[in-house]
Write an enzyme that holds these catalytic residues in place. Structure first.
Site, PDB file in Angstrom:
ATOM      1  N   ASP A   1       1.939  -0.619  12.551  1.00  0.00           N
ATOM      2  CA  ASP A   1       0.855  -1.400  11.939  1.00  0.00           C
ATOM      3  C   ASP A   1       0.851  -2.851  12.399  1.00  0.00           C
ATOM      4  OD1 ASP A   1      -0.137   0.765  10.570  1.00  0.00           O
ATOM      5  OD2 ASP A   1       0.873   0.293   8.689  1.00  0.00           O
TER       6      ASP A   1
ATOM      7  N   ARG B   1      -5.766   1.607  18.201  1.00  0.00           N
ATOM      8  CA  ARG B   1      -5.514   0.162  18.128  1.00  0.00           C
ATOM      9  C   ARG B   1      -5.030  -0.423  19.450  1.00  0.00           C
ATOM     10  NH1 ARG B   1      -2.953   0.326  12.031  1.00  0.00           N
ATOM     11  NH2 ARG B   1      -4.954   0.260  10.940  1.00  0.00           N
TER      12      ARG B   1
ATOM     13  N   GLN C   1       1.685   6.112  18.855  1.00  0.00           N
ATOM     14  CA  GLN C   1       1.029   6.584  17.633  1.00  0.00           C
ATOM     15  C   GLN C   1       0.006   5.591  17.097  1.00  0.00           C
ATOM     16  OE1 GLN C   1       4.172   5.487  17.837  1.00  0.00           O
ATOM     17  NE2 GLN C   1       5.045   4.885  15.872  1.00  0.00           N
TER      18      GLN C   1
ATOM     19  N   ARG D   1      -9.128  11.489  12.343  1.00  0.00           N
ATOM     20  CA  ARG D   1      -7.667  11.448  12.436  1.00  0.00           C
ATOM     21  C   ARG D   1      -7.053  12.842  12.315  1.00  0.00           C
ATOM     22  NH1 ARG D   1      -6.652   6.489   8.385  1.00  0.00           N
ATOM     23  NH2 ARG D   1      -8.911   6.216   8.367  1.00  0.00           N
TER      24      ARG D   1
ATOM     25  N   LYS E   1       0.828  -1.200   0.000  1.00  0.00           N
ATOM     26  CA  LYS E   1       0.000   0.000   0.000  1.00  0.00           C
ATOM     27  C   LYS E   1       0.864   1.251   0.000  1.00  0.00           C
ATOM     28  CE  LYS E   1      -1.428   1.868   3.825  1.00  0.00           C
ATOM     29  NZ  LYS E   1      -2.112   2.228   5.081  1.00  0.00           N
TER      30      LYS E   1
ATOM     31  N   ARG F   1       2.839   6.142  -2.895  1.00  0.00           N
ATOM     32  CA  ARG F   1       3.970   7.009  -3.260  1.00  0.00           C
ATOM     33  C   ARG F   1       4.210   7.003  -4.766  1.00  0.00           C
ATOM     34  NH1 ARG F   1       4.367   5.679   1.883  1.00  0.00           N
ATOM     35  NH2 ARG F   1       5.613   6.904   3.369  1.00  0.00           N
TER      36      ARG F   1
END
Length: 423
Positions: free
Chosen positions: A306, A337, A329, A119, A20, A25
């Site tokens: 992640d 999370r 973060q 966010r 992803k 990018r």
């Protein structure tokens, strides 16, 4: 949609979908480049589609030829085709394309779903303003929906490093503006994602300087992106789920389409698996993971936030205690999370403790339960792994969220022996 998951043992091989982060990018650079770019095997997921949509809306001409995108770039002359761009759930795409949109003197509005609206975007918008651009938040300051426009000019700025995406957005757009930009970044998180951005700048022969502490960057202005031709490599963030799935279910899974020379930070998950007792064998662009007995450890997850959802599940099968830290973060992703994984795994019987910046997980015997995926792709996939090691049945809501980054998750894991059923 809901998934019903029961005890499983994963065995076999799987092709990992494209990255992803690289896809987004590549699309941004192709949009800003002068001439025709070719992007081979990008990620056609919800996040990938959001980036593709943004690229078209900012003026790039794109044709899809099978698994290839042909992009006619704007040369940095952004000419918005629509007044508002719906970014869906993609935070990375929103942050990276926001600054590029400010190359236009015509206001461009960005919006997204409820999760994306929650966010934080304020530090990026402040940096945009410091560069001479303008923004207007129409509902809540520092959040979507907002509009942005130029004109940008290089100067000395400071940007928050809580998420690396603010810095990556600046690094990718400031080469095209007049004058040099000096970016100071106190306390940068997720350094590998910035290294990935710099990897792309190096491929494009963009001139910049960075100090050894990775907290000050000099980007030379008045540069131009050339067209790219690049095959997008496999996503280590997605690979985490098959790798952890093999380890927690006591199976053996071979993952294809992974380049360990790639700058993606989440390849560090394989080092964590080794450290906790798994067998990890790398051969070319494939890696095989298996495990019989795992033991807890302390994991600094700042570089790869992640992975927290999957590693929280891993901690429930490891002997002793697993401590995940330095990843505050993770609270500002699609969901909080840290809190969400603690709450949902507790429903399944996990001995788990929430920290300000992580989790403490002790070996637990999980049982099936009705749990919520909170419309977060990584939470949904992690809870599917938890269901595969739990007694009874685990019912996961908002399971369709997995499509955000891993649209073939259900099919791939079913082929591997995962007992999943759509309800």
């Amino acid at each position: 949609m809901k998934w019903l998951v029961t005890k499983s043992r994963l065995q076999g091989a799987v092709d990992i979908p494209a990255s992803k982060s690289h896809t987004i990018r590549a699309l941004l650079i192709a949009t800003l480049a002068r001439g025709e770019s070719v992007i081979l095997k990008p990620l056609f997921s919800k996040d990938g589609v959001s980036a593709l949509h943004a690229s078209k809306c900012l003026g790039a001409e794109i044709s899809e030829q099978g698994e290839t995108l042909i992009v006619q770039g704007t040369g940095g002359a952004i000419t918005p085709k629509v007044p508002m761009i719906d970014m869906g759930n993609s935070g990375t795409s929103t942050r990276l394309f926001t600054l590029a949109a400010a190359l236009s003197t015509t206001p461009v509005c960005f919006d997204g779903d409820a999760s994306l609206r929650s966010r934080p975007m304020g530090p990026l918008l402040q940096a945009l303003q410091d560069l001479g651009g303008s923004y207007e938040c129409t509902e809540k300051d520092g959040h979507l929906p907002y509009s942005v426009h130029g004109s940008l000019r290089g100067t000395d700025i400071t940007v928050d490093g809580t998420t690396s995406q603010y810095l990556s957005a600046l690094l990718m757009t400031t080469p095209l503006i007049p004058g040099n930009t000096v970016i100071s970044v106190p306390q940068l998180n997720e350094k590998p994602y910035v290294e990935m951005t710099l990897w792309w700048l190096d491929k494009m022969e963009i001139s910049y300087e960075v100090n050894s502490g990775f907290n000050k960057f000099l980007v030379y202005g008045d540069q131009q992106y050339r067209p790219i031709e690049e095959k997008i490599s496999g996503d280590f963030s997605s690979a985490t789920f098959a790798a952890v799935g093999a380890a927690v279910t006591g199976g053996s899974v071979t993952l294809h389409n992974l380049d360990f020379s790639d700058p993606q930070g989440d390849k560090g998950v394989f080092d964590i698996l080794r450290r906790m007792g798994a067998t990890v064998t790398i051969e070319g662009k494939s890696v095989t993971v298996s495990a019989q007995q795992l033991h807890g450890t302390t994991i600094d997850l700042n570089a790869m936030p992640d992975a927290i959802a999957a590693l929280a599940v891993l901690g429930t099968v490891a002997e002793g205690e697993t401590r995940i830290e330095n990843v505050a973060q993770a609270r500002i992703k699609e969901t909080d999370r840290i809190a969400v994984m603690a709450d949902e795994l507790r429903k399944m019987g996990a001995d788990i403790e929430e920290l300000d910046d992580g989790l403490i997980i002790r070996k637990s015997t999980l049982h099936g339960a009705a749990v919520s995926g909170h419309e977060d792709h990584r939470v949904v996939m992690a809870l599917a792994l938890a269901g595969m090691i739990a007694s009874g049945e685990t019912e996961i809501d908002t399971a369709e969220a997995a499509d955000v980054t891993y649209p073939s998750f259900y099919d791939d894991f079913t082929v591997l022996g995962g007992h999943l059923q759509k309800i």
